[in-house]
Design an enzyme around this catalytic site. Structure first.
Site, short mmCIF file in Angstrom:
data_model
loop_
_atom_site.label_atom_id
_atom_site.label_comp_id
_atom_site.label_asym_id
_atom_site.label_seq_id
_atom_site.Cartn_x
_atom_site.Cartn_y
_atom_site.Cartn_z
N ALA A 18 0.86 -1.20 0.00
CA ALA A 18 0.00 0.00 0.00
C ALA A 18 0.88 1.24 0.00
O ALA A 18 1.99 1.23 0.54
CB ALA A 18 -0.88 -0.01 1.24
N GLY B 155 0.74 -5.06 0.95
CA GLY B 155 -0.30 -5.25 -0.06
C GLY B 155 0.24 -5.93 -1.32
O GLY B 155 -0.52 -6.61 -2.03
N GLU C 155 -0.01 -9.43 -0.53
CA GLU C 155 -1.44 -9.79 -0.54
C GLU C 155 -1.94 -9.96 -1.98
O GLU C 155 -2.73 -10.85 -2.28
CB GLU C 155 -2.25 -8.71 0.19
CG GLU C 155 -1.94 -8.68 1.68
CD GLU C 155 -2.59 -7.51 2.40
OE1 GLU C 155 -2.23 -6.35 2.11
OE2 GLU C 155 -3.47 -7.74 3.24
N GLU D 43 3.98 -4.63 7.71
CA GLU D 43 3.06 -3.61 8.23
C GLU D 43 3.27 -3.34 9.71
O GLU D 43 3.06 -2.23 10.19
CB GLU D 43 1.60 -4.02 7.99
CG GLU D 43 1.16 -4.01 6.53
CD GLU D 43 1.36 -5.33 5.82
OE1 GLU D 43 2.18 -6.17 6.28
OE2 GLU D 43 0.69 -5.55 4.81
N1 CAA Z 1 4.56 3.40 -0.25
C1 CAA Z 1 4.98 4.56 -0.81
N2 CAA Z 1 6.24 4.74 -1.26
C2 CAA Z 1 7.10 3.72 -1.15
C3 CAA Z 1 6.71 2.48 -0.58
C4 CAA Z 1 5.37 2.34 -0.13
N3 CAA Z 1 4.90 1.19 0.38
N4 CAA Z 1 7.79 1.65 -0.59
C5 CAA Z 1 8.79 2.34 -1.16
N5 CAA Z 1 8.38 3.60 -1.49
C6 CAA Z 1 9.16 4.65 -2.13
C7 CAA Z 1 10.19 5.25 -1.15
O1 CAA Z 1 9.58 6.20 -0.31
C8 CAA Z 1 11.20 5.82 -2.11
O2 CAA Z 1 10.68 7.03 -2.62
P1 CAA Z 1 11.65 8.34 -2.73
O3 CAA Z 1 12.70 7.92 -3.73
O4 CAA Z 1 10.72 9.39 -3.24
O5 CAA Z 1 12.19 8.58 -1.37
C9 CAA Z 1 11.19 4.82 -3.26
O6 CAA Z 1 9.97 4.10 -3.16
C10 CAA Z 1 12.32 3.81 -3.17
O7 CAA Z 1 12.28 3.21 -1.87
P2 CAA Z 1 13.56 3.16 -0.89
O8 CAA Z 1 14.46 4.31 -1.14
O9 CAA Z 1 13.04 2.98 0.50
O10 CAA Z 1 14.24 1.83 -1.44
P3 CAA Z 1 15.17 0.82 -0.63
O11 CAA Z 1 15.73 -0.10 -1.65
O12 CAA Z 1 16.11 1.54 0.28
O13 CAA Z 1 14.15 0.01 0.34
C11 CAA Z 1 12.14 -1.22 0.82
C12 CAA Z 1 13.20 -0.84 -0.23
C13 CAA Z 1 12.78 -2.12 1.90
C14 CAA Z 1 11.05 -2.00 0.09
C15 CAA Z 1 11.57 0.05 1.50
O14 CAA Z 1 11.19 0.97 0.47
C16 CAA Z 1 10.37 -0.17 2.36
O15 CAA Z 1 10.50 -0.67 3.47
N6 CAA Z 1 9.15 0.17 1.88
C17 CAA Z 1 7.92 0.06 2.63
C18 CAA Z 1 7.37 -1.35 2.55
C19 CAA Z 1 6.13 -1.49 3.43
O16 CAA Z 1 6.14 -1.18 4.61
N7 CAA Z 1 5.05 -2.01 2.83
C20 CAA Z 1 3.81 -2.21 3.52
C21 CAA Z 1 2.91 -1.02 3.37
S1 CAA Z 1 1.39 -1.16 4.28
C22 CAA Z 1 0.48 -2.26 3.33
O17 CAA Z 1 0.87 -2.72 2.32
C23 CAA Z 1 -0.84 -2.75 3.66
C24 CAA Z 1 -1.75 -2.81 4.61
O18 CAA Z 1 -2.61 -3.68 4.43
C25 CAA Z 1 -1.77 -1.90 5.79
#
Ligand code: CAA
Length: 259
Positions: A69, A112, A115, A135
């Protein structure tokens, strides 16, 4: 090969009856914002009603299938985002898609994104793919079906491990745990998924749809009920089944029409 682009998707037809949908928000690691989910649902609804599509491959890019998400969208929409009608209808459209859906996963499939993988019928992963439910790290949980579907696929203790620690698992672990069917070199993932889609697309689309529906009944019904429903969906009432038998007897390739 026909190619169509939407804002967040690239849609192609690499071979007859096979559609590929590539999530195309690379800069955000294909995070599932509302606009992307709506486009995905629309595209699947179109594929549902098209006689030219018998199997769909869903993929992302080398870095991410999807990082889940869109966390940056969350402050804007707040808690109501999770129950928002278009969002829910979009997830529902993926869940309800009645034709075989294959995930070709490279890079991250998180939250997500993971998922979404569980709504696909067959999952092929590149060796570098990583699956996870992080999450918990933002004090949330897999609220688009992950707390229910992931344990049904990999078992409760493994789902607990993934969702309570937030730690990702690698492609081979995902295969050993039953989430993934086959692990390929990273540059062969999509190719392999298309090969499988081409095999499926040869068969009667009535048969493949019924098989999907019947196997999916597993998740929803007690065995007695699903067995009696299976009997009601008997395939030998279709023209394609007659054609399959005739082709076998006449030692020729069947010509399935989807009836
Ligand atoms: N939402 C929005 N933006 C995201 C994102 C997300 N889930 N995951 C990554 N991005 C964006 C980052 O903010 C970054 O943007 P900027 O360049 O503008 O800063 C870009 O994508 C690249 O990401 P990173 O620089 O963080 O890349 P990395 O290689 O250092 O790390 C990663 C990769 C480990 C996947 C890290 O990006 C991360 O932890 N992302 C979040 C993953 C997450 O928590 N997902 C679950 C979300 S909640 C959900 O899905 C559902 C629900 O049911 C509640």
């Amino acid at each position: 090969m026909e190619k169509k682009s939407r804002k967040h998707l690239i849609i192609e037809t690499p071979s007859p009856y096979v559609m590929t949908i590539r999530l195309n928000r690379s800069k955000a690691l294909n995070a599932l914002n509302k606009a992307l989910l709506i486009e995905l649902a629309d595209t699947l609804r179109g594929a549902e009603s098209s006689n030219e599509v018998r199997c769909v491959v869903l993929t992302g890019d080398e870095r991410a299938f999807s990082a889940g998400a869109d966390i940056k969208e969350m402050p804007e929409y707040g808690i109501p985002m999770w129950g928002e009608k278009d969002r829910l209808l979009s997830w529902r459209a993926v869940e309800k898609f009645s034709k075989p859906l294959i995930a070709a996963v490279n890079g991250w499939a998180l939250g997500g994104g993971c998922e979404l993988v569980t709504l696909c019928d067959i999952v092929i992963a590149g060796k570098g793919a990583r699956f996870g439910s992080p999450e918990v790290k933002i004090a949330a949980f897999s609220g688009d079906g992950g707390t229910q579907r992931i344990p049904r696929i990999i078992g409760r203790p493994r789902a607990m491990y993934m969702q309570l620690t937030g730690e990702p698992i690698d492609a081979e672990t995902a295969r050993d745990w039953g989430l993934v069917v086959e692990v390929t070199p990273d540059d062969k993932t999509v190719k392999r998924a298309i090969e499988i889609a081409e095999i499926i697309a040869k068969w009667s689309p009535v048969a493949t749809r019924m098989i999907k529906e019947e196997i999916r009944m597993n998740d929803k019904m007690p065995l007695d009920e699903s067995l009696s429903l299976e009997r009601k969906l008997l395939l030998w009432q279709t023209e394609d089944h007659d054609e399959g038998i005739a082709a076998f007897v006449e030692k020729r390739e069947p010509k399935f029409k989807g009836r």
